[in-house]
Design an enzyme around this catalytic site. Structure first.
Site, PDB file in Angstrom:
ATOM      1  CG  LEU A 202       0.611   2.298  -6.814  1.00  0.00           C
ATOM      2  CD1 LEU A 202       0.140   1.430  -7.987  1.00  0.00           C
ATOM      3  CD2 LEU A 202       1.676   1.540  -6.022  1.00  0.00           C
TER       4      LEU A 202
ATOM      5  CE1 TYR B 262       9.481  -3.275  -4.958  1.00  0.00           C
ATOM      6  CE2 TYR B 262       9.393  -5.659  -4.815  1.00  0.00           C
ATOM      7  CZ  TYR B 262       9.264  -4.507  -5.559  1.00  0.00           C
ATOM      8  OH  TYR B 262       8.900  -4.593  -6.874  1.00  0.00           O
ATOM      9  CB  SER B 263       6.848  -4.205   2.342  1.00  0.00           C
ATOM     10  OG  SER B 263       5.898  -3.477   1.616  1.00  0.00           O
TER      11      SER B 263
ATOM     12  CG  ASP C  71       2.680  -3.557   0.702  1.00  0.00           C
ATOM     13  OD1 ASP C  71       1.770  -3.525  -0.130  1.00  0.00           O
ATOM     14  OD2 ASP C  71       3.577  -4.422   0.697  1.00  0.00           O
TER      15      ASP C  71
ATOM     16  CD  GLN D 297       6.954  -0.765  -0.624  1.00  0.00           C
ATOM     17  OE1 GLN D 297       7.211  -1.274  -1.701  1.00  0.00           O
ATOM     18  NE2 GLN D 297       7.900  -0.343   0.196  1.00  0.00           N
TER      19      GLN D 297
ATOM     20  CD  GLU E  39       3.359 -10.257  -2.111  1.00  0.00           C
ATOM     21  OE1 GLU E  39       4.207 -10.050  -2.985  1.00  0.00           O
ATOM     22  OE2 GLU E  39       2.266  -9.667  -2.097  1.00  0.00           O
TER      23      GLU E  39
HETATM   24  C1  FRU Z   1       2.796  -6.493  -1.316  1.00  0.00           C
HETATM   25  C2  FRU Z   1       4.148  -6.322  -1.982  1.00  0.00           C
HETATM   26  C3  FRU Z   1       5.283  -6.757  -1.075  1.00  0.00           C
HETATM   27  C4  FRU Z   1       6.443  -5.985  -1.634  1.00  0.00           C
HETATM   28  C5  FRU Z   1       5.792  -4.671  -2.007  1.00  0.00           C
HETATM   29  C6  FRU Z   1       6.369  -4.007  -3.224  1.00  0.00           C
HETATM   30  O1  FRU Z   1       1.833  -5.658  -1.859  1.00  0.00           O
HETATM   31  O2  FRU Z   1       4.182  -7.023  -3.200  1.00  0.00           O
HETATM   32  O3  FRU Z   1       5.497  -8.150  -1.047  1.00  0.00           O
HETATM   33  O4  FRU Z   1       7.454  -5.802  -0.703  1.00  0.00           O
HETATM   34  O5  FRU Z   1       4.429  -4.954  -2.245  1.00  0.00           O
HETATM   35  O6  FRU Z   1       5.809  -2.759  -3.403  1.00  0.00           O
END
Ligand code: FRU
Length: 482
Positions: A40, A102-103, A43, A59, A220
């Site tokens: 998968l 994460y992002s 972001d 991501q 986000e």
């Molecule tokens: C947005 C999000 C971000 C997070 C990331 C995790 O799609 O939920 O807030 O950092 O994806 O994969």
């Protein structure tokens, strides 16, 4: 690099190898969009032009087509069209990111690339912890985690993530997507002189601040930048209710136009506008390149929106990036157009300068297939609805009567239900459509409105037809893209 890091990377590469053939056999694989090699993608992260090369991270969960402990995958390009895939940039191997890198974003400082990301941690009771982490890279290809530089400030829950960093005057600033203790969406501002020591200045905007009332429970992926004399703030709020033809997806991505008041730590802004009117668009991120362009990538997907029903899952992958888009502000509105470099993909041009569309469906040689671009220009406003059928699966309709532009598709959940997304459009002057096996992106009136979506037509269906309720004079041009 610790042992855990090595193990995780090896396991991820093994997964790529194991499913390579299955992934590549998928007829829905895309020709000119960025995708994960397996698993998968969500972001876009760390988008930057560094030493003349565009770097885009993403991501990535290599181990399944669901969400999980994310890695940062890594692509680079010299022209935003041809991309090279690189070794994994970040793996969730440390105590402060064990449930996901994460992002986050990238910035250049003293000739080095710095990344900021959110270390996502779930403790033994499944309670969330959030750390903002700094990474240094001398060359842009190998990365060294420097550790946690921001701990969770008091004012927020642990839904505190997605740092975006920029420089203004002598300081570095960081916006972080946040949730207040009252469970409302906010954006936090932090400041630093050296990228290591950060001071939390407070929330600069959010639900129940300024002109805004209730506006969701979490914001986000914030991004704040100056463009054409305005301060544009892009974010992805969660918890906004559908309102007629607005906010029809589970989560939104949109923007405010406003002014950042650094002295009073406030972002004063106008109303929220959705950036994309289609079915799949979320978590966009921008960067400024050496031509002075503000360029955006979005995730061509949405979290928790029937992700498990995408047919690509059978082939062990899911989701993609949008095309890169150049942003401009005009008359208080954000315009988005595919970057000019994408014209390099154009082959086999066909041009139909004097077409009259009428009630009979018409097809045009050279405007059909899976991977193409076409452009339609109207000489004057149509007096009847214009309809374009795409591969017997999706359609584009403009109705001058109610001034509404519509994208419809057959649902990928049951393969039957027709779903629609709309936007209000006072006039239709032109639009460009990009099709790439299983994606569609439509740019209307020189980027005033955009629709982005996945579509899953039958492989054999290649036809594209045009008609109009009343005679309409249009110009059509088309290109195969490869
Ligand atoms: C947005 C999000 C971000 C997070 C990331 C995790 O799609 O939920 O807030 O950092 O994806 O994969």
């Amino acid at each position: 690099m610790n042992d855990r890091d090595k193990q995780l990377r090896e396991a991820a590469y093994k997964e790529v190898e194991k499913h390579k053939a299955t992934v590549e056999e998928d007829p829905f694989r895309l020709g000119y969009h960025l995708m994960p090699p397996v698993g998968l993608l969500n972001d876009p992260n760390g988008f930057i032009q560094f030493n003349g090369v565009y770097h885009l991270f993403y991501q990535w969960n290599p181990f399944s087509t669901g969400h999980g402990a994310k890695f940062w995958g890594h692509y680079t390009s010299e022209d935003l069209v041809h991309w090279e895939h690189h070794e994994i940039a970040l793996a969730p191997s440390d105590w402060f990111d064990k449930n996901g890198c994460y992002s986050g974003s990238a910035i250049e400082h003293d000739g080095k690339m710095y990344l900021f990301y959110t270390g996502n941690v779930k403790d033994e009771n499944n309670q969330r912890e959030s750390y903002q982490v700094l990474v240094e890279s001398r060359d842009g290809y190998t990365f060294e985690k420097k550790g946690v530089v921001v701990e969770l400030p008091d004012d927020y829950t642990a839904h505190f993530r997605d740092p975006k960093v920029w420089k203004h005057g002598e300081y570095y600033y960081m916006v972080v997507g946040a949730q207040s203790k009252e469970l409302t969406g906010k954006v936090a501002l932090l400041r630093s002189i050296d990228l290591y020591e950060w001071e939390h200045l407070g929330a600069i905007a959010g639900a129940d601040m300024g002109s805004l009332e209730d506006f969701g429970y979490m914001w986000e992926c914030p991004d704040l930048f100056e463009l054409d004399g305005e301060d544009v703030f892009i974010f992805s709020p969660q918890g906004i209710e559908a309102d007629g033809i607005l906010y029809n997806n589970i989560y939104q991505a949109g923007y405010f136009i406003g002014k950042m008041d650094y002295e009073n730590v406030r972002y004063n802004h106008g109303e929220f506008i959705e950036m994309d009117r289609g079915f799949e668009f979320y978590a966009p991120q921008t960067t400024l390149d050496d031509k002075g362009r503000r360029i955006l990538f979005g995730w061509l997907g949405i979290p928790e929106e029937r992700e498990e029903d995408h047919p690509t899952i059978e082939h062990k992958w899911i989701h993609a990036m949008t095309l890169p888009r150049e942003l401009r502000v005009r008359d208080g509105k954000l315009l988005q157009l595919p970057v000019d470099e994408l014209k390099k993909l154009r082959r086999d041009e066909v041009s139909y300068p004097d077409v009259v569309l009428n009630e009979t469906e018409q097809a045009f040689v050279g405007i059909e297939g899976e991977r193409l671009e076409f452009e339609l220009e109207l000489e004057k406003q149509p007096s009847g609805p214009i309809t374009i059928e795409l591969r017997n699966h999706a359609s584009i309709i403009y109705s001058p009567e109610n001034k509404r532009f519509t994208l419809s598709r057959i649902s990928f959940v049951d393969g039957k239900t027709i779903e629609e997304r709309h936007c209000q459009l006072e006039e239709l002057r032109n639009f460009r459509v990009f099709l790439d096996s299983s994606t569609i992106e439509i740019f209307i009136n020189d980027g005033e409105e955009v629709f982005t979506a996945r579509i899953y037509p039958d492989i054999e269906e290649k036809s594209i037809t045009f008609k109009s309720g009343q005679a309409a004079s249009v110009q059509l041009r088309g290109w195969m893209l490869y």
